[in-house]
Design an enzyme around this catalytic site. Sequence first.
Site, PDB file in Angstrom:
ATOM      1  N   THR A  70      13.828 -70.997  61.977  1.00 18.41           N
ATOM      2  CA  THR A  70      12.432 -71.262  62.309  1.00 18.41           C
ATOM      3  C   THR A  70      12.260 -72.624  62.949  1.00 18.41           C
ATOM      4  O   THR A  70      11.595 -72.761  63.988  1.00 18.41           O
ATOM      5  CB  THR A  70      11.543 -71.143  61.051  1.00 18.41           C
ATOM      6  OG1 THR A  70      11.544 -69.784  60.610  1.00 18.41           O
ATOM      7  CG2 THR A  70      10.114 -71.570  61.349  1.00 18.41           C
ATOM      8  N   SER A 198      21.051 -69.698  62.189  1.00 17.48           N
ATOM      9  CA  SER A 198      20.643 -70.049  60.844  1.00 17.48           C
ATOM     10  C   SER A 198      21.780 -69.751  59.872  1.00 17.48           C
ATOM     11  O   SER A 198      22.312 -68.641  59.855  1.00 17.48           O
ATOM     12  CB  SER A 198      19.393 -69.260  60.445  1.00 17.48           C
ATOM     13  OG  SER A 198      18.957 -69.599  59.151  1.00 17.48           O
ATOM     14  N   HIS A 200      22.097 -69.267  56.585  1.00 20.99           N
ATOM     15  CA  HIS A 200      22.055 -68.288  55.500  1.00 20.99           C
ATOM     16  C   HIS A 200      22.173 -66.848  55.988  1.00 20.99           C
ATOM     17  O   HIS A 200      22.268 -65.926  55.183  1.00 20.99           O
ATOM     18  CB  HIS A 200      20.802 -68.470  54.642  1.00 20.99           C
ATOM     19  CG  HIS A 200      19.534 -67.952  55.243  1.00 20.99           C
ATOM     20  ND1 HIS A 200      18.979 -66.743  54.867  1.00 20.99           N
ATOM     21  CD2 HIS A 200      18.703 -68.477  56.166  1.00 20.99           C
ATOM     22  CE1 HIS A 200      17.855 -66.551  55.538  1.00 20.99           C
ATOM     23  NE2 HIS A 200      17.665 -67.589  56.325  1.00 20.99           N
ATOM     24  N   CYS A 323      10.689 -62.037  56.561  1.00 22.63           N
ATOM     25  CA  CYS A 323       9.635 -63.028  56.780  1.00 22.63           C
ATOM     26  C   CYS A 323       8.250 -62.387  56.831  1.00 22.63           C
ATOM     27  O   CYS A 323       7.250 -63.066  56.650  1.00 22.63           O
ATOM     28  CB  CYS A 323       9.890 -63.792  58.082  1.00 22.63           C
ATOM     29  SG  CYS A 323      11.399 -64.774  58.035  1.00 22.63           S
TER      30      CYS A 323
END
Length: 383
Positions: A70, A198, A200, A323
């Site tokens: 993000t 990202s 993770h 999300c």
Amino acid sequence: MIYFDNSATTKPYEEVLEAFVKTSQVFYANPSSLHRLGGQVEKLISQARQQVADIFSVKANEIYFTSGGTEGNNLAIKGTALQYHSRGNHIITTSIEHSSVYETCKQLEELGFTITYLPVNQQGQIHIEDLKAAITDKTILVSVMHVNNETGTVQPIEQIGSLLKNYPKILFHVDHVQGCGKVPLSIYGSGIDLCTVSAHKFHGLKGNGILYKRANVRISPILTGGHQEQNMRSGTENTAGIVTTAKALRLVTNQYEKHIDQLVTIRNYLIEQIAQLPHIAIHTDPIVAAPHIINFSAVGLRGEVLVHALEQEHIYISTTSACSSKTKELSRTLLAMGVSEKAAEGAVRISLSFENTMDEAKTFIKVLKNTLNNLFQVVGEDR
């Protein structure tokens, strides 16, 4: 337990957790400090930056560590908008981007930018001709995700990059969050200026990410204060997070080389078996999709009903992206692909990792058959 929700987040590797603890215990000094301990930490971060750069086949000074996808997407898009607003105010993206891109563009619209949201076909891909037609003399950025987080559709990134070589003033940003470690991407070969990942999503730790920025590209920082990350991202570096991000990336790259064929076999088996079940609509086309994501609908059921029913059997999948799954809105991606509202209402996503097995897939199909049969009997009785 069967965990088929790896696109939401992956389980951290044991080696990653061990590295986090060791780094936190030993290399806890501030890398900006002038003393020896600070210098050791700074060196450790530099080594991690070089390791990431080597895996991506780019230069070390083109790697910036962030808090995740993000932030990386916001920095790439807003940073470009702030830096080049005097050159133009037009940005091109797609109708199926992750919310961190889509909502960022919506916010920029409120600030006076013009955004073009490209449509997609029934497979979820854009047409290069639509992109070319959308370009104007005010266009400063094209932002297209590599792998869709809901359906797994892979966009023609190399073709887009080839087209944009004819427009040297337009920057090209790619959200590579779902593709990293699963679908190879040549950053230089595709003419990418900005690229987000990202940790993770590839067995690293939450709160860590990477933004690639081509060396001669300038963007404005959105976090100002100190001079960390080459003046691009202020804030004391998360040393343990940075080190473990590099480690997870190395490990998942090795896993790809060893297990990608197995992952494809499992994905194809699941699609083949699910397609044989009644009232099923599959929204993932394996011909144009990543090897780890399957999106399908049990038409007539709500997706969350199936998710919770499988949870009772200790099987974990999801509806839309993690999300936005709690908003209970129909998938913007599926609707853009022409999926009916009724089918979109029943959509669920399976997302795999290299740690999943064929035995898990077979068990999943067996349980899914029984679960769907029971649920449709209840639906039939209610009707």
